[in-house]
Design an enzyme around this catalytic site. Structure first.
Site, PDB file in Angstrom:
ATOM      1  N   ASP A 137      -7.898  -5.558   0.163  1.00  0.00           N
ATOM      2  CA  ASP A 137      -8.385  -6.393  -0.926  1.00  0.00           C
ATOM      3  C   ASP A 137      -7.956  -7.849  -0.814  1.00  0.00           C
ATOM      4  OD1 ASP A 137      -9.832  -4.471  -2.324  1.00  0.00           O
ATOM      5  OD2 ASP A 137      -7.982  -3.597  -3.088  1.00  0.00           O
ATOM      6  N   HIS A 183       0.857  -1.187   0.000  1.00  0.00           N
ATOM      7  CA  HIS A 183       0.000   0.000   0.000  1.00  0.00           C
ATOM      8  C   HIS A 183       0.886   1.228   0.000  1.00  0.00           C
ATOM      9  CE1 HIS A 183      -3.176   2.808   1.130  1.00  0.00           C
ATOM     10  NE2 HIS A 183      -4.013   1.881   0.733  1.00  0.00           N
TER      11      HIS A 183
HETATM   12  N1  CMC Z   1       4.075  -7.689  -4.807  1.00  0.00           N
HETATM   13  C1  CMC Z   1       5.414  -7.707  -5.018  1.00  0.00           C
HETATM   14  N2  CMC Z   1       6.189  -6.607  -4.901  1.00  0.00           N
HETATM   15  C2  CMC Z   1       5.593  -5.446  -4.577  1.00  0.00           C
HETATM   16  C3  CMC Z   1       4.217  -5.360  -4.344  1.00  0.00           C
HETATM   17  C4  CMC Z   1       3.449  -6.536  -4.461  1.00  0.00           C
HETATM   18  N3  CMC Z   1       2.131  -6.514  -4.247  1.00  0.00           N
HETATM   19  N4  CMC Z   1       3.891  -4.083  -4.037  1.00  0.00           N
HETATM   20  C5  CMC Z   1       5.034  -3.393  -4.075  1.00  0.00           C
HETATM   21  N5  CMC Z   1       6.070  -4.215  -4.399  1.00  0.00           N
HETATM   22  C6  CMC Z   1       7.494  -3.846  -4.468  1.00  0.00           C
HETATM   23  C7  CMC Z   1       7.822  -3.109  -5.748  1.00  0.00           C
HETATM   24  O1  CMC Z   1       8.195  -3.987  -6.773  1.00  0.00           O
HETATM   25  C8  CMC Z   1       8.939  -2.218  -5.281  1.00  0.00           C
HETATM   26  O2  CMC Z   1      10.113  -3.009  -5.189  1.00  0.00           O
HETATM   27  P1  CMC Z   1      11.557  -2.351  -5.513  1.00  0.00           P
HETATM   28  O3  CMC Z   1      11.791  -1.326  -4.429  1.00  0.00           O
HETATM   29  O4  CMC Z   1      12.515  -3.497  -5.463  1.00  0.00           O
HETATM   30  O5  CMC Z   1      11.456  -1.724  -6.886  1.00  0.00           O
HETATM   31  C9  CMC Z   1       8.539  -1.837  -3.856  1.00  0.00           C
HETATM   32  O6  CMC Z   1       7.734  -2.949  -3.392  1.00  0.00           O
HETATM   33  C10 CMC Z   1       7.730  -0.543  -3.752  1.00  0.00           C
HETATM   34  O7  CMC Z   1       6.635  -0.650  -4.658  1.00  0.00           O
HETATM   35  P2  CMC Z   1       5.934   0.571  -5.369  1.00  0.00           P
HETATM   36  O8  CMC Z   1       5.178   0.096  -6.561  1.00  0.00           O
HETATM   37  O9  CMC Z   1       6.936   1.675  -5.571  1.00  0.00           O
HETATM   38  O10 CMC Z   1       4.939   1.044  -4.212  1.00  0.00           O
HETATM   39  P3  CMC Z   1       3.705   1.998  -4.401  1.00  0.00           P
HETATM   40  O11 CMC Z   1       3.490   2.657  -3.094  1.00  0.00           O
HETATM   41  O12 CMC Z   1       3.871   2.876  -5.601  1.00  0.00           O
HETATM   42  O13 CMC Z   1       2.492   1.001  -4.750  1.00  0.00           O
HETATM   43  C11 CMC Z   1       0.636  -0.431  -4.597  1.00  0.00           C
HETATM   44  C12 CMC Z   1       1.473   0.646  -3.883  1.00  0.00           C
HETATM   45  C13 CMC Z   1      -0.612  -0.727  -3.772  1.00  0.00           C
HETATM   46  C14 CMC Z   1       0.181   0.096  -5.979  1.00  0.00           C
HETATM   47  C15 CMC Z   1       1.498  -1.710  -4.770  1.00  0.00           C
HETATM   48  O14 CMC Z   1       1.907  -2.183  -3.499  1.00  0.00           O
HETATM   49  C16 CMC Z   1       0.759  -2.802  -5.550  1.00  0.00           C
HETATM   50  O15 CMC Z   1       0.780  -2.793  -6.788  1.00  0.00           O
HETATM   51  N6  CMC Z   1       0.103  -3.759  -4.816  1.00  0.00           N
HETATM   52  C17 CMC Z   1      -0.683  -4.774  -5.464  1.00  0.00           C
HETATM   53  C18 CMC Z   1      -2.019  -4.201  -5.918  1.00  0.00           C
HETATM   54  C19 CMC Z   1      -2.970  -3.981  -4.750  1.00  0.00           C
HETATM   55  O16 CMC Z   1      -3.162  -4.865  -3.912  1.00  0.00           O
HETATM   56  N7  CMC Z   1      -3.630  -2.820  -4.743  1.00  0.00           N
HETATM   57  C20 CMC Z   1      -4.650  -2.485  -3.741  1.00  0.00           C
HETATM   58  C21 CMC Z   1      -4.249  -1.359  -2.838  1.00  0.00           C
HETATM   59  S1  CMC Z   1      -5.336  -1.253  -1.417  1.00  0.00           S
HETATM   60  C22 CMC Z   1      -6.846  -0.746  -2.054  1.00  0.00           C
HETATM   61  C23 CMC Z   1      -6.826   0.680  -2.438  1.00  0.00           C
HETATM   62  O17 CMC Z   1      -6.752   1.550  -1.543  1.00  0.00           O
HETATM   63  O18 CMC Z   1      -6.910   0.956  -3.621  1.00  0.00           O
END
Ligand code: CMC
Length: 432
Positions: A366, A309
């Site tokens: 989720d 998140h």
């Molecule tokens: N599985 C594997 N790796 C992950 C995941 C995941 N679910 N989420 C983040 N990472 C890794 C990512 O690859 C990155 O690694 P590195 O530093 O080596 O490049 C690091 O963690 C940081 O990730 P980010 O994409 O920069 O983080 P963010 O804050 O931009 O993204 C997120 C947040 C929710 C989009 C992301 O965690 C994600 O895609 N999660 C899966 C989708 C999901 O469950 N979304 C629902 C969110 S809760 C409901 C809502 O409020 O919408």
């Protein structure tokens, strides 16, 4: 006097005031940054940008805290319900008995969509994506209720109570009508004797001669699902609602934009993606460990959906509540869902894995919500629509906060241009 933040650029120093929130959140007020320094703040993804001051919802992502209007989500999940919490999100305080009664009646009395809208809903292809239909219908509410959607702030605010009830109630009705239409079935009329959630299940599933029979565990689980989604401060869809509202657009246009923002798999589409992931793992015979390795490698583009998140760097408090509710619901209904075992395995494995631990990746709301929705009989392609029904009070409250702020400016970020520098137009005959 507030603390000053000093920015040093070459030999010049510039002081900026700071702002503190009631929960000790701190911000540097950079509103005069460009006019005093010529620089803008660059923050792609807005991870460090406070876009507004809001009184609706508080999140402490490090501590795993979520509060609506100051009240912890755990207390609301235990003691309140979706409509009571919605009232508080919209208007600021818990309602009195009579205020709540009036609010429930207004939502109930506005549940039926206009006959023209019901007819329009039949015009979508049977396999149209439900989020596409929902977005269109939310926008169309402004066509079927033009007196509530004038784009004149004073008039729209005068009619706010009615417009809010229409948005909350008719999102659910339109979603259910679209679902039934996609099944080739006639729509059901709202039943005013039922609670908000039960009425939705009736709209979705009642068949002629078989009136809807409420099952307390199902009613409670659905209501809890909606309550847990009701607001979540400046997420992608809510920020979109505020962005559109800042231009003076009416409530229905603003929430339609919010629903489009919700659709993607990184946001509201994640609940669908989680079930798809769990089903794929089940079909492959994997216990989850191979999938975890793939998600860690990042090469396949796979992520552990339902994990991570932008704000929570600890357990999402909603995930704790919903995980427990999920187990209880399946237990009470005698449902044995193999996806629940896979989800538990994935959660345990990820929480013990340095990749996820070091990146503060925990289950989010989720991770278990899809399993709950499936147990309630909701088809997977409707999961994101369920999120939208739940999030509607938050979108509406954020629209109201913008509309009520007389100092509100249109939201208009800057950019850093990186395209071609000045060049001349080349006539067609001279191009190579
Ligand atoms: N599985 C594997 N790796 C992950 C995941 C995941 N679910 N989420 C983040 N990472 C890794 C990512 O690859 C990155 O690694 P590195 O530093 O080596 O490049 C690091 O963690 C940081 O990730 P980010 O994409 O920069 O983080 P963010 O804050 O931009 O993204 C997120 C947040 C929710 C989009 C992301 O965690 C994600 O895609 N999660 C899966 C989708 C999901 O469950 N979304 C629902 C969110 S809760 C409901 C809502 O409020 O919408």
């Amino acid at each position: 006097m507030s603390k000053q933040a000093v920015l040093k650029l070459d030999d010049n120093e510039f002081a900026f005031p700071t702002i503190e929130g009631v929960e000790d959140e701190k911000a540097v007020d950079f509103r005069s940054l460009r006019s005093t320094t010529g620089y803008v703040a660059y923050d792609e993804g807005y991870g460090n940008t406070g876009s507004c001051q809001s009184e609706i919802t508080f999140i402490d992502g490090e501590a795993g805290i979520l509060r609506y209007r100051g009240i912890p989500i755990e207390q609301l999940a235990e003691q309140s319900d979706f409509l009571e919490s919605s009232y508080m999100i919209l208007y600021g305080d818990l309602p009195s008995q009579s205020q709540l009664h009036e609010f429930r009646s207004r939502v109930r009395d506005n549940a039926a969509v206009s006959p023209l809208m019901a007819e329009a809903l039949k015009g979508f292809a049977a396999d149209a994506p439900p989020m596409g239909v929902l977005g269109s219908m939310l926008g169309a509410l402004s066509c079927y209720n033009p007196e509530l959607a004038t784009n004149d702030r004073a008039v729209d605010l005068e009619n706010f109570d009615q417009a809010a009830a229409v948005a909350i109630a008719q999102t659910a009705t339109a979603a259910a009508l679209a679902f039934r239409s996609s099944q080739g079935k006639e729509g059901n009329a709202p039943d005013p004797s039922l609670s908000f959630g039960d009425n939705f299940l009736h709209l979705m599933f009642s068949e002629k001669g078989q009136p809807y029979e409420a099952i307390p565990e199902v009613s409670r689980a659905l209501d809890l699902m909606l309550l847990l989604h009701a607001d979540h401060e400046q997420n992608c869809s809510t920020s979109t609602v505020r962005m559109v509202a800042s231009g003076g657009a009416n409530l229905f246009a603003s929430v339609a934009a919010g629903s489009a923002a919700l659709w993607g798999p990184a946001h509201g589409g994640a609940n669908m993606a989680v079930i798809k992931m769990l089903e794929e793992i089940r079909a492959s015979g994997d216990d989850g460990s191979s999938f975890i390795e793939e998600a860690k490698s990042g090469q396949s583009g796979k992520r552990l959906m339902g994990f991570g998140h932008r704000v929570y760097k600890n357990f999402d408090p909603r995930a704790k509540i919903i995980g427990k509710a999920c187990e209880e619901l399946l237990d009470k209904m005698g449902i044995d869902d193999p996806c629940l075992d896979i989800a538990r395995n994935l959660e345990q494995a990820a929480l013990a894995d340095d990749y996820f631990v070091s990146r503060n990746l925990y289950p989010n709301v989720d991770f278990y919500s899809g399993i709950v929705l499936r147990a309630l009989g909701i088809p997977a392609d409707m999961f994101t629509v369920m999120f939208a029904i739940g999030r509607m009070p938050g979108w509406v409250a954020n629209w109201r906060e913008i509309a009520m702020n007389p100092k509100m400016k249109i939201n208009r970020p800057r950019q850093i241009y990186q395209g071609p520098a000045l060049r001349d137009y080349v006539p067609m005959e001279s191009r190579g």
